[in-house]
Design a protein around this motif. Structure first.
Motif, PDB file in Angstrom:
ATOM      1  N   LEU A 196      43.660   3.473 -47.115  1.00  0.00           N
ATOM      2  CA  LEU A 196      44.102   3.655 -48.506  1.00  0.00           C
ATOM      3  C   LEU A 196      44.575   5.088 -48.737  1.00  0.00           C
ATOM      4  O   LEU A 196      45.585   5.323 -49.407  1.00  0.00           O
ATOM      5  CB  LEU A 196      42.963   3.317 -49.462  1.00  0.00           C
ATOM      6  CG  LEU A 196      42.565   1.841 -49.596  1.00  0.00           C
ATOM      7  CD1 LEU A 196      41.335   1.703 -50.497  1.00  0.00           C
ATOM      8  CD2 LEU A 196      43.719   1.024 -50.157  1.00  0.00           C
ATOM      9  N   LYS A 197      43.829   6.054 -48.180  1.00  0.00           N
ATOM     10  CA  LYS A 197      44.193   7.455 -48.353  1.00  0.00           C
ATOM     11  C   LYS A 197      45.530   7.762 -47.695  1.00  0.00           C
ATOM     12  O   LYS A 197      46.358   8.505 -48.247  1.00  0.00           O
ATOM     13  CB  LYS A 197      43.095   8.344 -47.773  1.00  0.00           C
ATOM     14  CG  LYS A 197      43.272   9.823 -48.104  1.00  0.00           C
ATOM     15  CD  LYS A 197      42.078  10.630 -47.628  1.00  0.00           C
ATOM     16  CE  LYS A 197      42.228  12.102 -48.026  1.00  0.00           C
ATOM     17  NZ  LYS A 197      41.055  12.901 -47.581  1.00  0.00           N
ATOM     18  N   SER A 198      45.755   7.189 -46.522  1.00  0.00           N
ATOM     19  CA  SER A 198      47.027   7.414 -45.821  1.00  0.00           C
ATOM     20  C   SER A 198      48.198   6.791 -46.562  1.00  0.00           C
ATOM     21  O   SER A 198      49.347   7.213 -46.399  1.00  0.00           O
ATOM     22  CB  SER A 198      46.956   6.837 -44.401  1.00  0.00           C
ATOM     23  OG  SER A 198      46.901   5.417 -44.424  1.00  0.00           O
ATOM     24  N   GLU A 199      47.904   5.794 -47.392  1.00  0.00           N
ATOM     25  CA  GLU A 199      48.947   5.123 -48.175  1.00  0.00           C
ATOM     26  C   GLU A 199      49.166   5.781 -49.532  1.00  0.00           C
ATOM     27  O   GLU A 199      49.932   5.277 -50.354  1.00  0.00           O
ATOM     28  CB  GLU A 199      48.581   3.649 -48.353  1.00  0.00           C
ATOM     29  CG  GLU A 199      48.599   2.856 -47.038  1.00  0.00           C
ATOM     30  CD  GLU A 199      48.055   1.447 -47.199  1.00  0.00           C
ATOM     31  OE1 GLU A 199      47.478   1.156 -48.278  1.00  0.00           O
ATOM     32  OE2 GLU A 199      48.197   0.646 -46.259  1.00  0.00           O
ATOM     33  N   GLY A 200      48.445   6.888 -49.771  1.00  0.00           N
ATOM     34  CA  GLY A 200      48.678   7.638 -51.001  1.00  0.00           C
ATOM     35  C   GLY A 200      47.567   7.623 -52.019  1.00  0.00           C
ATOM     36  O   GLY A 200      47.697   8.242 -53.083  1.00  0.00           O
ATOM     37  N   ALA A 201      46.470   6.948 -51.739  1.00  0.00           N
ATOM     38  CA  ALA A 201      45.353   6.924 -52.690  1.00  0.00           C
ATOM     39  C   ALA A 201      44.763   8.327 -52.819  1.00  0.00           C
ATOM     40  O   ALA A 201      44.643   9.056 -51.838  1.00  0.00           O
ATOM     41  CB  ALA A 201      44.288   5.951 -52.224  1.00  0.00           C
ATOM     42  N   LYS A 202      44.416   8.711 -54.053  1.00  0.00           N
ATOM     43  CA  LYS A 202      43.867  10.035 -54.311  1.00  0.00           C
ATOM     44  C   LYS A 202      42.334   9.968 -54.348  1.00  0.00           C
ATOM     45  O   LYS A 202      41.765   9.335 -55.231  1.00  0.00           O
ATOM     46  CB  LYS A 202      44.390  10.581 -55.640  1.00  0.00           C
ATOM     47  CG  LYS A 202      45.912  10.692 -55.713  1.00  0.00           C
ATOM     48  CD  LYS A 202      46.455  11.674 -54.671  1.00  0.00           C
ATOM     49  CE  LYS A 202      47.974  11.808 -54.804  1.00  0.00           C
ATOM     50  NZ  LYS A 202      48.542  12.710 -53.755  1.00  0.00           N
TER      51      LYS A 202
END
Length: 366
Positions: A196-202
């Protein structure tokens, strides 16, 4: 030398037949009965239930180990057994059986420290491994760094001052409603969080480090665990969730990823300091939490960066098993360590060291 080895320190009843000498380290068989399904009902290991399960299964597990190995009891040269540390009731089951078996076969009984056993799993996976090296043990009950100067001489140079990493993983996983054991579920969920983080989640939450900010090589996981638990409870209250209602997937994935990152980075930082302090060029990572994929990756990157050799047993030898006890038993035997019928079990390493001594006859007296 053929060794029958028995391990029952917690909730696995394990037995193995190993062959060890200066040029040979062979696992002829390994049998393990896990109590995960039983303790999943309670969200953790219940000591009294664990000891009763060991009583029910120890005979069949030992029989299975012999059957798989192709050897018979009379072929054994020694019996090795875990006597400390662990759950006292569980330890006593394996120890009592091992004492009786060694007596009936008229072979030496070898007492083995559970922590040394975890380290010895690396000897089975890496036949050329020799001391000295650093051993990082990460499990449900321990998070410690040892200087291993010989296969039987360990010096603890860093340890947790409260909870162990494995216990913290399990507790946080349980509070989030993950299936038991929480540590394994947290490992998988942390990968989803990283994705999720690699996909842009903050990810805005910053978890405290378990690496104590002083000159020691010690850890403290209680504060990190409490921070995670409070964060989870606060989110449930914010969303007005009932006890049976599940937290949003994105939140659980973020907690798992951030918590795991904090655990791994804290352990890596202290291990790096230990490598610099000792100058050792070989590191062993062992124990149940050594199966955690994020920890394996973090330690592997550290080893590559610092130019040290890293030895990690396969997943099958990370959890509690009989083969690792047999491997360590061989080195204890070579040192002259034996036990007689007075050998007792001890819940802690400190208790075992305080109560036992090796006499001039080479017998381990308790």
């Amino acid at each position: 030398m053929l060794i029958l080895s028995i391990e029952s320190s917690c909730d696995e009843t394990a037995c193995a037949v190993v062959e060890m000498d200066d040029d040979k380290r062979i696992i002829h068989s390994s049998a393990v009965f896990s109590q995960i399904e039983t303790h999943a009902l309670y969200g953790g290991v219940v000591p009294e239930i664990a000891s009763r399960e060991h009583i029910e299964k120890v005979s069949s597990v030992i029989h299975e180990a012999f059957e798989k190995s192709g050897f018979e009891p009379r072929d054994m040269d020694a019996v090795a057994v875990t006597y400390s540390p662990g759950l006292i009731g569980s330890l006593l089951v394996g120890l009592s059986f091992a004492k009786s078996l060694a007596l009936s076969l008229d072979v030496p009984l070898i007492p083995v420290d559970h922590i040394k056993g975890h380290t010895a799993a690396a000897y089975l996976a890496y036949p050329d491994l020799e001391a000295p090296f650093l051993s990082l043990i990460v499990s449900g009950g321990h998070t410690s760094i040892y200087k291993v100067t010989t296969p039987t001489d360990f010096e603890e140079i860093g340890a947790t001052r409260d909870d162990a990493a494995g216990e913290a993983f399990d507790k946080v996983g349980r509070i989030m409603g993950l299936p038991y054991p929480g540590g394994a579920a947290m490992d998988k969920l942390a990968h989803e969080g990283k994705k999720l983080k690699s996909e842009g989640a903050k990810f805005t939450r910053r978890f405290p480090s378990p690496a104590i900010n002083d000159e020691t090589l010690d850890f403290s996981f209680s504060g990190l665990k409490t921070f995670a638990v409070n964060t989870i409870h606060t989110e449930r209250q914010r969303l007005s969730l009932e006890k049976h209602e599940e937290l949003p997937f994105e939140f659980r994935a973020e907690i798992a990823a951030c918590f795991t990152e904090s655990v791994v980075s804290g352990i890596v930082s202290k291990l790096e300091a230990a490598i610099k302090e000792t100058g050792f060029k070989t590191v062993v990572l062992a124990g149940g939490v050594a199966a955690n994929s994020h920890l394996r990756e973090g330690i592997s990157k550290l080893a590559e960066r610092m130019g040290v050799r890293l030895c990690i047993p396969p997943i099958s030898l990370c959890g509690d098993n009989g083969a690792m006890i047999g491997a360590q038993g061989y080195f204890e035997f070579k040192k002259g360590i034996r036990a007689d019928s007075s050998l007792n079990a001890f819940a802690s390493e400190e208790g075992a060291l305080h109560a036992s001594k090796t006499g001039s006859d080479g017998i381990y007296h308790v």
